[in-house]
Design an enzyme around this catalytic site. Structure first.
Site, PDB file in Angstrom:
ATOM      1  CG  ASP A  42      35.396  39.489  33.388  1.00 25.05           C
ATOM      2  OD1 ASP A  42      35.490  38.286  33.128  1.00 25.05           O
ATOM      3  OD2 ASP A  42      35.793  39.986  34.463  1.00 25.05           O
ATOM      4  CD  GLU A 114      34.631  37.681  29.479  1.00 17.23           C
ATOM      5  OE1 GLU A 114      34.456  37.141  30.579  1.00 17.23           O
ATOM      6  OE2 GLU A 114      35.704  38.247  29.158  1.00 17.23           O
TER       7      GLU A 114
END
Length: 222
Positions: A42, A114
């Protein structure tokens, strides 16, 4: 679809295959899983997209850049990219998640993508992860028109209606399902004139409203 096939589509050859396998392992399958890699990925994604936008749009102020980045790194964008890579077919899921359609769940697919960014960073460094992200996001970046997309769909729909002296849309929550940490929302966007009703889905009410507004705007401007 295998884990190695996903890696090939991303354009990265893993020196450590365990990182790839872990990135594609949901917590329902066991330990190790991709939760920590998702956290890392992220941050990597935010940085890579920020850099791409900074260089692509040298005249845009910080607020507009932030809005553009938010539209690119949210769950909906990640989910669409993950579907294009067929990540769901390569995920390792627990029996319960398999039966409940976890391989198709937007939140699980977005988190896995991610996690893959985080795994690539650990495997080969930030520049390798950035190169993969740049390649994957190139089509989305090429379509960006800051004057249009710096505003979210609800704002653009409202301005379109106001400019034609039409009543503003109403948003109605139709359904909220799932456990507290993985809820799915269904929201209707209702317009009186012209008479139109669209429905959006998302992991939050806000996202579902945006999806419904975007569908309405596309129909109105088609």
């Amino acid at each position: 679809m295998t884990a190695s096939s996903v890696a090939r589509q991303l354009g990265h050859s893993f020196s450590d295959p365990l990182l790839l396998r872990t990135a594609l392992t949901h917590r329902s399958f066991g330990i190790p899983n991709n939760e920590r890699l998702e956290f890392l990925g992220d941050g990597i994604l935010d940085c890579a997209i920020a850099a791409a936008l900074f260089h692509r749009f040298p005249d845009l102020p910080e607020g507009d850049l932030s809005r553009l980045r938010a539209n690119l790194v949210n769950q909906d964008a990640l989910h669409q990219l993950a579907v294009g890579l067929n990540i769901g077919d390569a995920l390792r899921l627990g029996e319960g998640e398999l039966k409940s359609g976890g391989a198709l769940r937007p939140s699980i697919l977005a988190d896995a993508l991610e996690a893959l960014f985080g795994a690539i960073y650990l495997d080969a460094g930030f520049l390798a992860a950035q190169a993969v992200i740049d390649k994957l996001y190139a089509p989305l970046l090429a379509k960006l028109k800051p004057g249009e997309f710096q505003k979210d769909a609800k704002t653009r729909l409202q301005e379109w209606l106001q400019g034609r002296k039409k009543p503003l849309p109403r948003y109605q929550l139709l359904e909220a399902t799932g456990a507290a940490h993985e809820q799915r929302f269904e929201v209707a966007c209702e317009i009186e004139s012209p008479l139109l009703r669209t429905v959006g889905h998302g992991s939050s009410r806000r996202i579902a409203e945006q999806v419904a507004a975007d569908k309405a705007l596309k129909e109105l401007t088609a």
